[in-house]
Write a protein that holds these residues in place. Structure first.
Motif, short mmCIF file in Angstrom:
data_model
loop_
_atom_site.label_atom_id
_atom_site.label_comp_id
_atom_site.label_asym_id
_atom_site.label_seq_id
_atom_site.Cartn_x
_atom_site.Cartn_y
_atom_site.Cartn_z
N ILE A 15 0.36 -52.07 -12.06
CA ILE A 15 -0.94 -51.68 -12.62
C ILE A 15 -1.37 -50.35 -12.01
CG2 ILE A 15 -3.28 -52.46 -13.10
CD1 ILE A 15 -2.42 -55.21 -12.08
N GLY A 16 -1.54 -49.37 -12.89
CA GLY A 16 -1.84 -48.02 -12.40
C GLY A 16 -0.56 -47.23 -12.44
N PHE A 17 -0.52 -46.21 -13.29
CA PHE A 17 0.73 -45.46 -13.42
C PHE A 17 0.46 -43.98 -13.21
CE2 PHE A 17 4.75 -44.43 -15.90
CZ PHE A 17 5.59 -45.04 -14.99
N GLY A 18 -0.26 -43.70 -12.10
CA GLY A 18 -0.52 -42.32 -11.71
C GLY A 18 0.59 -41.83 -10.79
N GLU A 112 -13.87 -51.51 -8.37
CA GLU A 112 -13.26 -51.87 -9.65
C GLU A 112 -12.46 -50.71 -10.26
OE1 GLU A 112 -12.88 -54.68 -10.59
OE2 GLU A 112 -14.47 -55.91 -9.80
N PRO A 113 -11.46 -50.97 -11.08
CA PRO A 113 -11.06 -52.30 -11.56
C PRO A 113 -10.13 -53.05 -10.60
CG PRO A 113 -9.65 -50.67 -12.55
CD PRO A 113 -10.62 -49.91 -11.69
N GLY A 114 -9.80 -52.41 -9.46
CA GLY A 114 -8.82 -53.00 -8.54
C GLY A 114 -9.18 -54.40 -8.10
N LEU A 115 -10.45 -54.59 -7.74
CA LEU A 115 -10.87 -55.88 -7.19
C LEU A 115 -10.59 -57.02 -8.17
CD1 LEU A 115 -12.17 -57.36 -4.84
CD2 LEU A 115 -14.42 -56.83 -5.78
N SER A 116 -10.95 -56.82 -9.45
CA SER A 116 -10.70 -57.86 -10.45
C SER A 116 -9.20 -58.12 -10.62
CB SER A 116 -11.30 -57.46 -11.80
OG SER A 116 -12.68 -57.32 -11.68
N HIS A 117 -8.41 -57.04 -10.58
CA HIS A 117 -6.96 -57.21 -10.67
C HIS A 117 -6.43 -58.10 -9.54
CE1 HIS A 117 -6.72 -53.07 -12.89
NE2 HIS A 117 -7.02 -54.05 -13.71
N LEU A 118 -6.91 -57.81 -8.32
CA LEU A 118 -6.42 -58.57 -7.16
C LEU A 118 -6.79 -60.05 -7.28
CD1 LEU A 118 -7.15 -56.24 -4.10
CD2 LEU A 118 -5.12 -56.35 -5.54
N ILE A 119 -8.03 -60.28 -7.68
CA ILE A 119 -8.49 -61.68 -7.77
C ILE A 119 -7.71 -62.44 -8.84
CG2 ILE A 119 -10.49 -63.13 -8.32
CD1 ILE A 119 -12.21 -60.98 -6.88
N SER A 120 -7.49 -61.79 -10.00
CA SER A 120 -6.67 -62.43 -11.05
C SER A 120 -5.28 -62.75 -10.55
CB SER A 120 -6.51 -61.48 -12.24
OG SER A 120 -7.65 -61.50 -13.03
#
Lengths: 347, 347
Positions: A15-18, A112-120
């Motif tokens: 997730i994240g393609f920078g 966000e959006p990192g936090l939601s990704h981690l929790i999921s």
């Protein structure tokens, strides 16, 4: 063959393609033989998500094609003609994978959006590697508990020191001893600016030089006001010292008020002013202070340096580049090898 | 209870009861609660050997008594009224123990008595931890093969960097990356002498100062001619780079011919002369060279510093004290915890 299935299967959701995500993908391509022969892993990216969409393949995406599509079309969503209908949280939850790599940009305001990704990812029982300081600096104590509760491994080497293994050093290399305190330079941008000021530029000139050379953002507050160093300090304090702290526990001072006069006064004492992050007597602080030029942490340019004070082995310092796409990607890869080793030990 | 028997049993044969051996014993005493609670080990010294005799107890020697007897009587042989009839090789072979700690003084000429101790321990299937550079610098490739052949673990963290975990760093913290080369200051005595010369003393005066302060021996050749640094370089090249080399593969130059004129010439170029041990393009060298004062390895006093150049993560430097009884003992303890962790993973 069964060995192959049990041990070598390592499916990744990226997730994240920078810069970091793409650097990691290049590393996976260039090092695939080493990864298989030395570490026994064959990682496959089964989903890749950027800010415009996603690419999915349960048998593993073609990494060269993924990089080319991103370069030519600006998003991995164009990898296939068929648009992926799920959003990122749905992909995390519904895609079979061993590890989620959360590499979206750091957001120190609401994470966000990192936090939601981690929790999921945690809720769906997937191990996590992240290089995103946002969620960690704001909620690391809760995230560590949640990881523990869900029985998943949670690694974030790349958040501190770029490719320099500061977190691993403290955790793996100092067994049997005890870290009493640590201090160091955790932000390369401010160190570059302060190093430039040593040559006679004032703060504004040095900042502008850093911006020209790509070391500072147009809005430099994250670096010069100390937020980035404080975020890393919080991560270290939780992971290394077992403290349960977040950004609000850090006494933070930036470098924007440092004058050439301050720099010269320090110079006369054979010192240099450095933005030092410290964890001493359980107090967390980020502050510009005078450091003896013979102190090993007194490094110049964009370097990072951390000095640990140990109960028995005395003071030990690690110095290295604190940022960079390929460097940070190498830290993510290291975490991946560690998680895989732990998975095998648990079988 | 059975857990206790299987996991926690760690019987040690301690050979050499000088500064490092006694420091280790003090560490085992002061940290016994931590070792049990954090690492799950309860080490017992079942035999202790010094140059005048031995003390043996299958249930574990009383460590305080052992230290007191050594202090008051000069030898552990006086621990019991009954003299131990076996010599050290017989004790190694006939005493039940998991780990042999070989801590006799370094002998770079023929590596004895350490070499015979190591071979006996390997043949009798005991794991080994040593802080003795002699056998390693002269025969490490063969010793690693012999250890492998006998299925034992062989660790020697304390031989390089004292308590600074240089070997572990290279082996554990840089996974997934590749070390291309390394260089650094591996001998604290010569670094102290060269640092003193920076203040205006000539070589003889600086050496005499180092001798007065206990940093140099009366016969200083081992340090000033480069043997000690070369021995450490050989150990690193074998362990880190997988090279099969011994002392004779090192191009070695000492510092005794360095003049104040050399020092001043370097100073004018913003450099300092340092005795640098390097492994570059598979060439091993110990040689005084000019180092930029801003280079992180340009440290002063008795410090050690090693810089690794990595394929992806760039240059990384570790700096710490390179010697000292308690520091080196902490490295031995680290090795002990690692061996014990590996024993458990193999069960």
């Amino acid at each position: 063959m069964e060995d192959d299935i049990i041990y070598r299967k390592l499916r990744l959701i990226l997730i994240g393609f920078g810069v970091i995500g793409q650097s990691l993908t290049k590393l996976l391509l260039s090092k695939s033989a080493d990864l298989y022969n030395i570490y026994g892993i064959k990682p496959r990216i089964v989903a890749c998500i950027d800010n415009k969409g996603a690419a999915i393949s349960s048998s593993g995406l073609d990494l060269e094609r993924l990089l080319n599509i991103k370069k030519s079309k600006g998003t991995v969503a164009r990898y296939s003609d068929k648009k992926v209908a799920m959003n990122s949280l749905e992909i995390i939850e519904n895609t079979e994978a061993e590890i989620v790599l959360e590499l979206t940009p750091t957001n120190l305001e609401n994470a966000e959006p990192g936090l939601s990704h981690l929790i999921s990812a945690m809720r769906s029982g997937k191990h996590i590697i992240t290089a995103n300081k946002g969620p960690l600096s704001l909620a690391l104590p809760s995230l560590l508990e949640l990881a523990d509760y869900n029985g998943i491994m949670f690694r974030f080497s790349g958040t501190v020191g770029g490719g320099t293994p500061i977190l691993e050093y403290a955790k793996h290399c100092l067994k049997g001893d005890r870290i009493i305190s640590f201090r160091g330079i955790l932000n390369g941008t401010t160190n570059y600016i302060l190093s430039k000021m040593e040559t006679g530029l004032d703060f504004k000139q040095a900042l502008s030089d850093a911006q020209k050379n790509g070391y500072a953002e147009a809005k430099p507050s994250l670096d010069v006001d100390g937020y980035d160093a404080a975020a890393k300090l919080v991560i270290m304090a939780n992971w290394i010292m077992g403290m349960k702290v977040t950004m609000k526990n850090v006494n933070m001072f930036g470098i924007s008020k440092i004058t050439l006069d301050d720099i010269n006064k320090a110079k006369n004492k054979k010192c240099a002013i450095k933005l030092i992050a410290s964890c001493e007597n359980k107090v967390l602080e980020v502050k510009p202070i005078e450091i003896d030029i013979n102190d090993p942490i007194c490094v110049d340019g964009t370097l990072n340096a951390v000095k640990f004070t140990l109960e028995h082995a005395g003071e030990q310092t690690i110095i290295g580049k604190g940022a960079g796409g390929i460097e940070t990607a190498s830290a993510v890869l290291r975490d991946m090898i560690e998680i895989r080793d732990n998975i095998i030990n648990k079988i």
